[in-house]
Each structure stands twice: as C-alpha cells, then as structure tokens.
Write an enzyme that holds these catalytic residues in place. Structure first.
Site, PDB file in Angstrom:
ATOM      1  N   HIS A  81       0.624  -1.134  -0.032  1.00 24.80           N
ATOM      2  CA  HIS A  81      -0.029  -0.079  -0.026  1.00 24.80           C
ATOM      3  C   HIS A  81       0.988   1.217   0.057  1.00 24.80           C
ATOM      4  CE1 HIS A  81      -3.657  -2.415   1.191  1.00 24.80           C
ATOM      5  NE2 HIS A  81      -2.807  -3.175   1.816  1.00 24.80           N
ATOM      6  N   PHE A  82       1.076   2.032  -1.201  1.00 25.34           N
ATOM      7  CA  PHE A  82       2.124   2.790  -1.182  1.00 25.34           C
ATOM      8  C   PHE A  82       1.341   4.408  -0.933  1.00 25.34           C
ATOM      9  CE2 PHE A  82       6.027   1.238  -3.420  1.00 25.34           C
ATOM     10  CZ  PHE A  82       6.266   0.499  -2.477  1.00 25.34           C
ATOM     11  N   ASN A 113      -6.753   0.457  -2.767  1.00 26.43           N
ATOM     12  CA  ASN A 113      -7.634   1.248  -1.896  1.00 26.43           C
ATOM     13  C   ASN A 113      -6.807   2.425  -1.310  1.00 26.43           C
ATOM     14  OD1 ASN A 113      -5.393  -0.209  -0.484  1.00 26.43           O
ATOM     15  ND2 ASN A 113      -6.696  -0.229   1.568  1.00 26.43           N
ATOM     16  N   ASP A 171      -8.847  -5.023  -1.894  1.00 25.53           N
ATOM     17  CA  ASP A 171      -8.178  -5.350  -0.681  1.00 25.53           C
ATOM     18  C   ASP A 171      -8.199  -3.909   0.179  1.00 25.53           C
ATOM     19  OD1 ASP A 171      -6.445  -6.656   1.312  1.00 25.53           O
ATOM     20  OD2 ASP A 171      -4.783  -5.340   0.522  1.00 25.53           O
ATOM     21  N   HIS A 198      -8.951 -10.257   0.163  1.00 30.30           N
ATOM     22  CA  HIS A 198      -8.795 -10.048   1.285  1.00 30.30           C
ATOM     23  C   HIS A 198      -9.903 -10.627   2.088  1.00 30.30           C
ATOM     24  CE1 HIS A 198      -8.379  -7.399   5.239  1.00 30.30           C
ATOM     25  NE2 HIS A 198      -9.537  -7.880   5.225  1.00 30.30           N
ATOM     26  N   HIS A 251      -2.481 -12.417   1.934  1.00 33.98           N
ATOM     27  CA  HIS A 251      -2.062 -12.546   3.466  1.00 33.98           C
ATOM     28  C   HIS A 251      -2.678 -13.622   4.223  1.00 33.98           C
ATOM     29  CE1 HIS A 251      -5.552  -9.863   3.654  1.00 33.98           C
ATOM     30  NE2 HIS A 251      -4.815  -8.783   3.480  1.00 33.98           N
ATOM     31  N   ASN A 297      -4.630  -6.175   9.997  1.00 37.88           N
ATOM     32  CA  ASN A 297      -5.603  -6.798   9.557  1.00 37.88           C
ATOM     33  C   ASN A 297      -5.346  -7.884   8.094  1.00 37.88           C
ATOM     34  OD1 ASN A 297      -8.183  -8.115   9.154  1.00 37.88           O
ATOM     35  ND2 ASN A 297      -8.898  -6.072   8.614  1.00 37.88           N
ATOM     36  N   ASP A 324       2.305  -6.856   2.582  1.00 40.40           N
ATOM     37  CA  ASP A 324       0.857  -6.014   3.024  1.00 40.40           C
ATOM     38  C   ASP A 324       1.658  -4.721   3.493  1.00 40.40           C
ATOM     39  OD1 ASP A 324      -1.484  -5.177   3.453  1.00 40.40           O
ATOM     40  OD2 ASP A 324      -1.969  -6.413   5.188  1.00 40.40           O
ATOM     41  N   PHE A 342      -4.973  -0.376  11.269  1.00 39.46           N
ATOM     42  CA  PHE A 342      -4.370  -1.572  11.076  1.00 39.46           C
ATOM     43  C   PHE A 342      -3.115  -1.301  10.254  1.00 39.46           C
ATOM     44  CE2 PHE A 342      -9.007  -2.860  11.597  1.00 39.46           C
ATOM     45  CZ  PHE A 342      -8.916  -3.991  12.775  1.00 39.46           C
TER      46      PHE A 342
HETATM   47 ZN   LIG Z   1      -5.704  -6.970   3.041  1.00 37.98          ZN
END
Ligand SMILES: [Zn+2]
Length: 443
Positions: A81-82, A113, A171, A198, A251, A297, A324, A342
């Site tokens: 997640h950047f 996301n 996700d 997810h 994950h 999470n 993740d 999270f």
């Molecule tokens: Zn996730």
C-alpha cells in the site's frame, strides 16, 4: 552509507556494461545455482555463467566483486500500500519504492484502496506517469473489483486490464457480496487475470481489533476469530469451483484458511496463496509488547496458526511471501488499540525476516527465493523474477550472513510503524538493480 540512484527510468545509458564477478547466482525458476559471473548490458541480462569470455570484464564500465554473496532475481512483492494517490503524507511512489529497493525488491504491486481508488483508467494513467518520473522500482497495481470499492457494482475490469491492472481485488476490504464475486470470476476466466481476496467476513469480525484468543481476553478488547477468514475462503472456493477463473488468497493468517487452500489445490482448482512475514514470525502475544504497532488486518494469530503457515510454506500450499506494506503516521497509531489503524510497514524487512526460514533449515535458499520471485510473478502473469539471457536486468545482491538489528528510524519509508524494531536478523540486500540500473548500493 547506502546510495540511491535517480529513478530507474531516467538517464538510462543503453550501452552501459556492468559486470558482477564471482557471485553465487541463484535462479529458482530454472533451478540454476552456481558460482559465476553475470553481465548487464543496458537494461538487460546479456549473459551469465562460470565460463564467460574474459573480454567482457575489460569492456565493463563497472565491475562488482560479489564474492561470498548471492545474486538472485530482484524480489517481487505483490502486496503493498503506497498510499498514492490520497495519503502521500504516509507514503508515496518515491518513498515507497526507495524503501522497496533498499529491501531488495524490484517490482511491487500496489493495492487499489487509494483515494481515489484504482477503479478507473485515469488512475492507472496517473500511476504509470508518476512512477516513470519518481520510482526506483517497477510499480504495478491491482484494479478494484467494485467501483470505489463499495462492493456494489463491478468496476470495468476489461478496461482496467487494458490500462495495466495485473489482477483485481478490493483489498483493504473483502468482497462480501457473493454475486459480485461470482461475476468477478467470470471476468477472471475470460481475461485470464487473478481475483485476489482480502478474506474476511465482516459480520464475524464484528469490529474486532486483534486476534480472538487469550490476548484479546486479557486486554478486554473484541477479537477477530479465525472463522472470519476461513468462512470467506471456503465461500470463494465454492464459487470458483462453480464458475472457473483464478483465485489468490491475500495474506493468509489461519490454519483453517490454509487447509481450505490445500484442499482446493488437491482438487485441481486454480488457487494460490501468499503469507506475510509477520504472520509466520509473530503471534498475537506480540500485541502485549508492541501495542498498536502489532495491530494489522488480518491480525497476528496463535502459535498453532503460525506453525501451520510455516508448514504451508514448506509443502507448497503457500506460493508466495508478500508484505502487505501498510504505512501509517504516528497519529494513526498513537491511539487506544480499538481505534488505531491496522497495518505495518514491511518492504525493508521482508528479506531479512524471510531468511530466518533459511537459517532455521525450514526452506532451502532457492525454495525461499522462489516465493519472492518467480512464484509471485506467475500469479500476476509477469515474466519478471528470473535470471535469463535477454531478460530485463532486475537483480538483487544478498549478503545472507550479515547480522544486524532492525532500526525503524532508519527506514526509507515515510512511516516507521513496525513491531520488528530492535529485532536481530541475519541477511540483507546490499545492492539492487532495476532494468539494468543500480538503484540502491550498500556494498
Ligand atoms: Zn488486506
């Protein structure tokens, strides 16, 4: 002091020759594992082996002494997640990719996301153009399954695939609507792309914040039960079996979900799974030591789950290791357990933490590297992740025995949220090349 080059897409000298001398070259895909040399010419691997023409050394612009070190395909992290666009105070494509290459990673797959979510061709254009300007590594991305990740209406998966989406996921959130999942699998079948879940039943999670177990009882906070994950995986597999297509479990954290994947594989269904280093390294007991830094999470689970995941890595039920990587600023974590965000950062610690599996004789080095190179590449239909003549020169040089202590203050990520701060580890990336360019050098 480690050095960073400019973003790899700029100032590429097409005639540049770099000679890696006396490395243990490991290519998990072709089962190659020998001491030898490797030549980069421009952005590609020209040749490698133990019997190269001596002339190339004379022609080389740079010779890198690799004695005692492992030269492998650059690592591929299919879950980061950047935060770009939308939350660039936590991370952006520049800081995230700098952090990635410092961890030996040459390709990342961003999760959609962001804000706005990656559900339009426009957002993919933005990512591609910005990455070209500022990124130290290859930036790929998943597209959303549903518009704005609302879980109601399917996004235009066909257009997103053409715009560069390597697969689809919501996700950050699960796809709770089973009919939407059914339709996503129809697209998966027709477009030959992966649907990544997810896996979490939000009703079963019931706003829990850590694993449901002794620790949640001790702390008096609401827990997330194992069935929250496994019920969703069982449902998805049932839909997959009826419709076809390809399913990837993001994950994986529980022994029950792992078992579901194992059974689906035995049936010959098209399923794959990944695990994050924190899930095979830690248990929920870490929450007692690290507080909200150990809140993610899916949550850290029990020792039984941790051991099952390690077995899954060994027997091949788990195909890939992915981080993740979820950066958060101090304010998002400096809260009571129930309210904190999270997630943990992970791209700089994936390799050293995963090398534990090698040092403890759980996996051989080629087996371990496969889970961070050719295996994840296959999931996203990429031909990266291998050492081959003519392939793009994405490489990592690893000092597998270097002992050091993780210090989150030194992370290149904008965020420092890691429960591994102060952990003693063994092994690290010392040099990373992306498309023939040395982007990180800590030799
Ligand atoms: Zn996730």
């Amino acid at each position: 002091m480690p050095q960073f080059a400019l973003p790899f897409a700029s100032n590429q000298n097409p005639e540049q020759i770099i000679y890696f001398k006396s490395a243990r070259i490991i290519d998990p895909k072709s089962n190659y594992d020998k001491i030898g040399d490797l030549i980069i010419y421009g952005d590609k691997i020209l040749d490698f082996g133990d019997n190269l023409l001596p002339d190339w050394q004379n022609k080389a612009h740079q010779i890198i002494d690799c004695r005692g070190k492992v030269l492998a395909p650059g690592l591929i992290d299919i879950q980061v997640h950047f935060r770009d666009p939308g939350q660039t105070h936590k991370e952006d494509l520049s800081s995230g990719s700098a952090s990635a290459v410092a961890g030996g990673i040459t390709t990342v797959v961003c999760q959609p996301n962001t804000s706005p979510t990656l559900d339009s061709v426009l957002t993919f254009d933005y990512l591609r153009l910005k990455a070209k300007e500022v990124a130290y590594c290859h930036i790929l991305a998943y597209g959303c399954i549903s518009k704005a990740m609302k879980g109601e209406e399917l996004a235009d998966l066909h257009a997103l695939k053409n715009a560069g989406a390597v697969g689809f996921t919501d996700d950050g959130l699960p796809v709770m609507n089973a009919n939407l999942m059914r339709r996503a699998f129809e697209y998966s079948k027709n477009l030959n792309v992966v649907i990544s879940q997810h896996a979490e039943d939000l009703n079963l999670s019931n706003k829990g914040c850590i694993n449901e177990g002794e620790v949640s009882l001790t702390l008096g906070v609401r827990g997330i039960p194992n069935i929250s994950e496994s019920v969703m995986v069982e449902r998805d597999i049932a839909i997959l079996e009826a419709i076809g297509g390809r399913y990837h479990l993001l994950h994986c954290s529980t022994r029950q979900a792992l078992d579901a994947i194992r059974r689906a594989k035995a049936k010959g269904l098209n399923v794959t799974a990944e695990v994050s280093p924190h899930h095979f390294m830690l248990t929920d007991a870490q929450v007692l030591k690290s507080g909200t830094l150990a809140k993610m999470n899916p949550p850290l689970r029990s020792q039984q789950d941790r051991e099952a995941l390690i077995k899954g890595l060994q027997d091949g039920t788990i195909d890939a290791i992915a981080t993740d990587h979820a950066p958060h600023d101090v304010a998002s974590k400096d809260k009571p357990l129930e309210e904190a965000s999270f997630g943990i950062v992970g791209v700089e610690t994936m390799l050293p933490l995963s090398l534990t599996l090698f040092h403890q004789n759980i996996l051989t080095l080629p087996q371990l590297l496969a889970k961070m190179t050719c295996n994840p590449a296959k999931i996203i239909n990429s031909n990266a992740g291998e050492i081959k003549k003519g392939a793009i020169a994405d490489l990592v040089l690893i000092d597998i025995n270097h002992e050091w202590v993780i210090d989150s203050k030194l992370f290149y990520s904008k965020s420092k949220n890691s429960p591994f701060d102060g952990f003693k580890v063994k092994g690290r990336a010392v040099l990373t090349a992306v498309a023939g360019k040395i982007v990180y050098n800590n030799l």
